[in-house]
Design a protein around this motif. Structure first.
Motif, short mmCIF file in Angstrom:
data_model
loop_
_atom_site.label_atom_id
_atom_site.label_comp_id
_atom_site.label_asym_id
_atom_site.label_seq_id
_atom_site.Cartn_x
_atom_site.Cartn_y
_atom_site.Cartn_z
N ILE A 332 48.67 18.66 36.73
CA ILE A 332 48.35 17.32 37.61
C ILE A 332 49.10 16.18 37.04
CG2 ILE A 332 46.52 15.34 37.75
CD1 ILE A 332 44.42 17.73 37.51
N VAL A 333 49.29 16.17 35.80
CA VAL A 333 50.41 15.16 35.29
C VAL A 333 51.91 15.31 35.83
CG1 VAL A 333 51.64 14.36 33.32
CG2 VAL A 333 49.27 14.76 33.13
N LYS A 334 52.48 16.51 36.02
CA LYS A 334 53.42 16.83 36.52
C LYS A 334 53.86 16.43 37.98
CE LYS A 334 57.33 20.26 36.43
NZ LYS A 334 57.64 20.67 37.78
N ALA A 335 52.59 16.81 38.88
CA ALA A 335 52.69 16.31 40.15
C ALA A 335 52.74 14.94 40.32
CB ALA A 335 51.30 17.16 40.64
N VAL A 336 51.89 14.05 39.48
CA VAL A 336 51.75 12.63 39.57
C VAL A 336 53.12 12.02 39.19
CG1 VAL A 336 50.94 10.61 38.20
CG2 VAL A 336 49.15 12.61 39.12
N VAL A 337 53.68 12.60 37.98
CA VAL A 337 55.12 12.02 37.62
C VAL A 337 56.23 12.08 38.68
CG1 VAL A 337 56.82 12.30 35.91
CG2 VAL A 337 54.49 12.30 35.00
N GLU A 338 56.39 13.33 39.13
CA GLU A 338 57.17 13.79 39.93
C GLU A 338 57.00 12.98 41.46
OE1 GLU A 338 57.44 17.93 40.19
OE2 GLU A 338 58.85 18.07 38.30
N ALA A 339 55.62 12.67 41.87
CA ALA A 339 55.25 11.91 43.05
C ALA A 339 55.84 10.43 42.97
CB ALA A 339 53.82 11.91 43.28
N ALA A 340 55.86 9.96 41.54
CA ALA A 340 56.07 8.83 41.36
C ALA A 340 57.95 8.45 40.92
CB ALA A 340 55.51 8.27 40.01
N GLY A 341 58.54 9.57 41.21
CA GLY A 341 60.01 9.61 41.05
C GLY A 341 60.28 9.70 39.55
N GLY A 342 59.55 10.29 38.71
CA GLY A 342 59.85 10.50 37.30
C GLY A 342 60.09 11.82 36.71
N ARG A 343 60.13 11.99 35.57
CA ARG A 343 60.70 13.19 34.87
C ARG A 343 59.76 13.62 33.91
NH1 ARG A 343 64.76 15.70 32.85
NH2 ARG A 343 65.42 14.21 31.46
N ILE A 344 59.37 14.66 33.80
CA ILE A 344 58.37 15.42 32.36
C ILE A 344 59.24 16.38 31.73
CG2 ILE A 344 56.85 16.45 34.11
CD1 ILE A 344 54.62 15.84 31.83
N TRP A 345 59.39 16.30 30.36
CA TRP A 345 59.69 17.46 29.83
C TRP A 345 59.37 17.45 28.46
CZ3 TRP A 345 62.11 12.94 30.35
CH2 TRP A 345 62.75 12.46 29.26
N PHE A 346 59.41 18.57 27.68
CA PHE A 346 58.85 18.55 26.34
C PHE A 346 59.83 19.38 25.28
CE2 PHE A 346 57.45 22.92 26.26
CZ PHE A 346 57.45 23.21 27.61
N ASP A 347 59.25 19.39 24.06
CA ASP A 347 59.94 20.15 22.92
C ASP A 347 58.77 20.58 22.21
OD1 ASP A 347 62.69 19.70 23.07
OD2 ASP A 347 62.85 18.11 21.85
N SER A 348 58.79 21.87 21.93
CA SER A 348 57.61 22.31 20.99
C SER A 348 58.14 23.49 20.09
CB SER A 348 56.60 22.74 22.18
OG SER A 348 55.53 23.05 21.20
N LEU A 349 57.44 23.65 19.15
CA LEU A 349 57.66 24.63 17.96
C LEU A 349 56.41 25.33 17.78
CD1 LEU A 349 60.25 26.06 17.06
CD2 LEU A 349 60.14 24.36 14.71
N GLU A 350 55.92 26.52 18.01
CA GLU A 350 54.84 26.94 17.59
C GLU A 350 54.41 26.54 16.02
OE1 GLU A 350 53.97 30.88 18.70
OE2 GLU A 350 51.90 30.90 18.32
N GLY A 351 53.45 26.34 15.62
CA GLY A 351 52.95 26.18 14.49
C GLY A 351 53.54 24.66 13.90
N ARG A 352 54.26 23.95 14.54
CA ARG A 352 54.73 22.56 14.21
C ARG A 352 54.28 21.59 14.94
NH1 ARG A 352 59.25 23.58 10.72
NH2 ARG A 352 59.06 21.26 10.52
N GLY A 353 54.04 21.75 16.27
CA GLY A 353 53.90 20.62 17.05
C GLY A 353 54.42 20.48 18.30
N SER A 354 54.27 19.56 19.06
CA SER A 354 54.82 19.41 20.33
C SER A 354 55.31 17.80 20.68
CB SER A 354 53.94 19.63 21.71
OG SER A 354 53.42 21.13 21.43
#
Lengths: 375, 126
Positions: A332-354
């Motif tokens: 849902i968030v991705k659809a909302v962000v993209e509909a608003a002309g924005g971008r979403i991305w992430f960094d994550s390491l298992e066991g360490r956080g996101s």
């Protein structure tokens, strides 16, 4: 092989190609059509003989959301460059325009044409998926209707358990209270799930509205944090908050902004073990507003990282830890962000956080008339 | 004692609200559809109306429009209580003169009671 045998073989291959229900186009390295079968001719309203030798860009024009797609965005080049087979399906939302102007939704598979180990072009296989699209739409409409119908009985469960829990009709012992509280909480989760399903169906049907008004992002974030406070305290999480100075109001739909904060922050709280740290930053960055939500939580396994924005997907490492998620939030968030002309991305390491990042243009969201808003 | 007309076609929800409001000291009159609501407004003259939207025989919007056109009853505060949570629905109800709009599945009963009391307090000095 004699000439007659060769001729028979040729006839046989022609028969196979022209009997195929799917459209097939083969192109050479110059992107010129070397072969097109009858089904492709019928789908594109172009005679196969006429297409031969023409540039594929003249023959196959692909659209997404009513916009013609640049040839470089079509995976033909990618298939050739990477020697990889690429499939485009229902969810990619692509349509092809036939010569007579008819636009039809299509599924497509593109494979590099290999001869003696060298790439000598590509084979494009495609079909009309109007029927699939209709079925998908009917399914989405059904989900929407069913979700809505569920709300009445869910309201009844909510209200009756609330009255009993408040001991309006007599005292409860501790066990009864505990059980009833569980019943009440589970029902609240069901209401949230139904709301998420309704949002997803509105996104999938392309009918959700964007109603921008001047919105202060930090205030919306703070409202969400107030709601999450009990859960943050229960898990003894430390919250690090960083708002940019003099954040301007941005012309945005506050409901959508709320959905963004609500999902990212509740994920951070949900997927972080007790005593961890969650961080929220909202600031200006160039022409954008940047939202960053970090946590020291379970993280996303590398193998799952490509799939986390997919509908109903939940990573392997949290399914046994947290029973509550629906796999709908980030979709849902991705659809909302993209509909608003924005971008979403992430960094994550298992066991360490996101860390999740979102940028939205300071210029604001564009108004989109739609039948339904998200809730 | 304040008289509340409860317009709700779902039996379970209607009973829940009836019991709760009665315990809160209100006199509750029930209507199970839009047509019955109109009849009861005329015969009972309630102090406040709790109005569902999706109902058989005349929906809530139609009932609301009809009340607001009637000089005798248009002052009665109407709180819409529906599971339609769309902006457009809320705006339509407000434009028709509803004083508040509650989405049933998202709201606790005590909030419903608070809102009723707040509206009655506002209506009192009249």
């Amino acid at each position: 092989m004699t000439d007659i045998e060769l001729h028979e073989r040729q006839e046989q291959l022609n028969a196979i190609l022209s009997s195929m229900a799917e459209g097939l186009i083969a192109i050479d390295n110059e992107r010129k059509v070397i072969l097109m079968n009858q089904a492709a001719g019928i789908l594109l309203r172009t005679a196969p003989q006429e297409a031969a030798g023409q540039d594929i860009r003249q023959i196959l024009t692909v659209y997404r959301d009513g916009q013609e797609l640049a040839y470089s965005d079509l995976p033909v080049e990618k298939a050739i460059a990477e020697r990889d087979i690429i499939s485009i399906g229902l969810l990619d939302n692509l349509s092809v325009k036939a010569k007579n102007g008819r636009l039809f939704p299509m599924a497509m598979t593109i494979a590099p044409l290999l001869a003696k180990g060298e790439v000598s072009g590509a084979i494009i296989l495609f079909r009309d998926i109007t029927k699939d699209r209709e079925v998908d739409r009917a399914k989405t409409e059904f989900v929407s209707l069913a979700s809505h119908q569920l709300k009445t009985p869910l309201s009844a469960i909510n209200w009756y358990s609330e009255m009993v829990l408040e001991e309006e009709v007599g005292p409860l012992n501790d066990k009864q209270k505990e059980y009833l509280k569980n019943l009440y909480d589970a029902n609240r989760r069901m209401v949230e799930l139904v709301n998420s399903l309704l949002n997803v169906s509105r996104i999938d049907l392309g009918v959700f509205a964007v109603e921008p008004v001047p919105t202060n992002f930090p205030s919306v974030a703070d409202e969400v944090l107030v709601e999450l406070k009990p859960r943050i305290e229960l898990k003894k999480l430390r919250l690090e908050k960083e708002y940019g100075q003099a954040m301007p109001d941005v012309n945005a739909d506050p409901k959508l902004v709320r959905i963004i904060f609500q999902n990212l922050l509740s994920n951070a709280v949900k997927y972080t073990a007790p005593n961890g740290v969650i961080g929220l930053a909202v600031k200006k960055e160039g022409q954008n507003i940047l939202i960053r939500v970090t946590d020291t939580g379970y993280g996303i396994p590398a193998a799952d990282q490509g799939k986390i924005f997919t509908k109903l997907f939940r990573a392997d490492n949290i399914r046994d830890k947290e029973a509550e998620g629906t796999g709908l939030g980030l979709y849902i968030v991705k659809a909302v962000v993209e509909a608003a002309g924005g971008r979403i991305w992430f960094d994550s390491l298992e066991g360490r956080g996101s860390s999740f990042f979102i940028t939205l243009p300071l210029a604001g969201m564009t108004k989109k008339a739609g039948v339904k808003g998200l809730t | 004692m304040n008289k509340i007309l409860l317009v709700e076609d779902d039996k379970f929800l209607s009973t829940a609200l009836d019991d709760k409001l009665t315990r809160e000291g209100f006199t509750v009159i029930k209507a199970l559809n839009g047509q019955e609501a109109i009849t009861k407004i005329r015969s009972q003259q309630p102090d406040l109306i709790l109005l569902d939207i999706i109902m058989p025989q005349k929906n809530g919007f139609e009932v609301l429009a009809e009340i607001k056109l009637d000089e005798t009853f248009k002052h009665i505060p109407v709180i819409v209580l529906s599971n339609l949570g769309q902006e457009a629905d809320i705006k339509k109800a407000q434009d028709l003169g509803a004083v508040d709009y509650i989405v049933k599945s998202d709201v606790e009963m005590k909030i419903v009671v608070e809102k009723i009391k707040a509206e009655l307090a506002k209506a009192k000095p009249r």
